[in-house]
Scaffold this motif. Structure first.
Motif, mmCIF file in Angstrom:
data_model
loop_
_atom_site.group_PDB
_atom_site.id
_atom_site.type_symbol
_atom_site.label_atom_id
_atom_site.label_comp_id
_atom_site.label_asym_id
_atom_site.label_seq_id
_atom_site.Cartn_x
_atom_site.Cartn_y
_atom_site.Cartn_z
ATOM 1 N N HIS A 169 0.833 -1.210 0.000
ATOM 2 C CA HIS A 169 0.000 0.000 0.000
ATOM 3 C C HIS A 169 0.862 1.252 0.000
ATOM 4 O O HIS A 169 0.571 2.237 -0.722
ATOM 5 N N SER A 170 1.952 1.220 0.800
ATOM 6 C CA SER A 170 2.839 2.381 0.870
ATOM 7 C C SER A 170 3.488 2.660 -0.485
ATOM 8 O O SER A 170 3.524 3.815 -0.947
ATOM 9 N N LYS A 171 3.999 1.598 -1.128
ATOM 10 C CA LYS A 171 4.655 1.770 -2.433
ATOM 11 C C LYS A 171 3.665 2.258 -3.482
ATOM 12 O O LYS A 171 3.976 3.151 -4.289
ATOM 13 N N ILE A 172 2.460 1.683 -3.476
ATOM 14 C CA ILE A 172 1.437 2.105 -4.443
ATOM 15 C C ILE A 172 1.061 3.552 -4.207
ATOM 16 O O ILE A 172 0.896 4.341 -5.159
ATOM 17 N N ASP A 173 0.932 3.939 -2.919
ATOM 18 C CA ASP A 173 0.602 5.332 -2.606
ATOM 19 C C ASP A 173 1.703 6.267 -3.107
ATOM 20 O O ASP A 173 1.421 7.351 -3.659
ATOM 21 N N GLN A 174 2.974 5.869 -2.920
ATOM 22 C CA GLN A 174 4.091 6.688 -3.391
ATOM 23 C C GLN A 174 4.073 6.808 -4.910
ATOM 24 O O GLN A 174 4.289 7.897 -5.474
ATOM 25 N N GLN B 22 1.455 6.434 -6.850
ATOM 26 C CA GLN B 22 0.302 7.248 -7.237
ATOM 27 C C GLN B 22 0.599 8.741 -7.035
ATOM 28 O O GLN B 22 0.224 9.580 -7.870
ATOM 29 N N GLN B 23 1.283 9.051 -5.924
ATOM 30 C CA GLN B 23 1.641 10.442 -5.674
ATOM 31 C C GLN B 23 2.614 10.970 -6.729
ATOM 32 O O GLN B 23 2.463 12.097 -7.233
ATOM 33 N N ALA B 24 3.604 10.126 -7.074
ATOM 34 C CA ALA B 24 4.576 10.532 -8.093
ATOM 35 C C ALA B 24 3.900 10.692 -9.454
ATOM 36 O O ALA B 24 4.194 11.646 -10.205
ATOM 37 N N LEU B 25 2.997 9.766 -9.782
ATOM 38 C CA LEU B 25 2.284 9.851 -11.056
ATOM 39 C C LEU B 25 1.401 11.093 -11.101
ATOM 40 O O LEU B 25 1.300 11.762 -12.138
ATOM 41 N N GLU B 26 0.746 11.398 -9.974
ATOM 42 C CA GLU B 26 -0.117 12.570 -9.917
ATOM 43 C C GLU B 26 0.708 13.843 -10.102
ATOM 44 O O GLU B 26 0.308 14.778 -10.835
ATOM 45 N N GLN B 27 1.886 13.865 -9.453
ATOM 46 C CA GLN B 27 2.776 15.018 -9.603
ATOM 47 C C GLN B 27 3.277 15.145 -11.038
ATOM 48 O O GLN B 27 3.316 16.251 -11.603
ATOM 49 N N ARG B 28 3.632 14.020 -11.639
ATOM 50 C CA ARG B 28 4.107 14.031 -13.026
ATOM 51 C C ARG B 28 2.999 14.452 -13.976
ATOM 52 O O ARG B 28 3.247 15.189 -14.953
ATOM 53 N N ARG B 29 1.776 14.021 -13.705
ATOM 54 C CA ARG B 29 0.637 14.429 -14.548
ATOM 55 C C ARG B 29 0.447 15.936 -14.485
ATOM 56 O O ARG B 29 0.207 16.595 -15.509
#
Length: 311
Positions: free
Chosen positions: A250-255, A257-264
């Motif tokens: 969950h932690s890795k997926i959250d990270q 997702q956060q990185a992908l959201e920032q990149r988007r």
């Protein structure tokens, strides 16, 4: 060991709970003992018999242990005399609900005769013991029945069981050859030439043999209990590991997702900036074309007017 209860109703409830067959969920009828020491009704076990390679087998409904049946089938299994004893206690405690002497019907009952199955007052107990044919009967205080019910342990001296083949006789002889209890008539008619002795004489020897045989079982039980504890500990360890790995996932997926959201957000920002630059350039080019269009239109209108007027 459970503490003896002074409440006959509580004792009766405790005993009754032990007299229910796990298959039919009714009171035991001719209880038979399997090799795994689980007990069921004879009639409940008979439909479960399997016949394989000239053997009759019976799987225990509780633990699935397989019992090899004797030639007589389920009928040949040992009867559970402990259950017979509990039935005796149950019947006696049922009478204790209203503890009135069953002989004189007047005084309060204080004793129970295991052989007659009756509760008696003190006076009738004395008379009972005076009769010659009753002198060997075992008479115990009613409180003893309550204590036995609380602990569910048979008394040190139990009721003498009648012989099934010769009901007028009691089982007081043990046949060493056949490993079963018999009566006097059995020694003459069915066990001629066998080795046998009085139960009272042979009991200490067999009791000690059982005690000796139980010692390795006790040690093995300690090992089994330790193995079960190890299984439980390992199971807990596996569950804990799973929980830790799941939390990490969950932690890795959250990270991610956060990185992908920032990149988007970054990419969309760059796209907006690029779009604005291109639209700005396009607008400037359009302005130049519109200016040229205006100049050309004015020139054509002027020349068209001059040609018409001849000036």
């Amino acid at each position: 060991m459970a503490e003896p209860t002074k409440d006959p109703q509580e004792a009766l409830k405790k005993v009754t709970a032990q007299l229910e067959c796990g298959i039919c969920l009714d009171e035991y009828k001719d209880p038979k003992l399997l090799s795994c020491f689980h007990v069921f009704c004879k009639q409940c076990l008979e439909p479960l018999v399997l016949h394989e390679r000239e053997q009759s087998l019976l799987g225990c409904p509780n633990c699935r242990h397989t019992t090899v049946l004797p030639p007589q089938g389920v009928k040949g299994l040992r009867s559970d005399f402990r259950m017979h004893h509990l039935f005796e206690i149950r019947d006696a405690l049922t009478k204790v609900k209203e503890p009135q002497c069953e002989n004189c019907k007047k005084s309060a009952a204080t004793r129970f005769c295991r052989d007659c199955g009756k509760i008696l007052c003190d006076k009738c107990t004395e008379l009972h013991q005076l009769w010659g044919e009753f002198t060997n009967h075992q008479i115990v205080p009613i409180s003893d029945l309550q204590s036995e019910a609380a602990s569910l342990i048979p008394p040190t001296k139990g009721k003498v069981m009648p012989c099934k083949k010769h009901p007028e006789n009691v089982l007081k002889i043990y046949c060493e050859t056949c490993k079963e209890l018999i009566c006097n008539d059995c020694t003459i008619r069915l066990h001629q030439g066998h080795q046998y002795d009085l139960v009272s004489d042979t009991f200490p020897k067999h009791k000690q043999e059982l005690v000796n045989q139980l010692e390795p079982v006790k040690h093995h039980l300690v090992t089994v209990n330790q193995a079960l504890s190890n299984f439980d500990a390992r199971s807990k360890e596996i569950h804990d590991q799973r929980a830790a790995i799941q939390a990490d996932i969950h932690s890795k997926i959250d990270q991610l997702q956060q990185a992908l959201e920032q990149r988007r957000t970054e990419l969309i920002g760059q796209l907006d900036q690029l779009t604005q630059n291109k639209l700005k350039t396009l607008a400037a080019q359009r302005d130049q074309v519109e200016l040229l269009h205006t100049q050309l239109t004015s020139c054509l209108e002027y020349m068209d007017g001059s040609l018409k007027t001849g000036t």
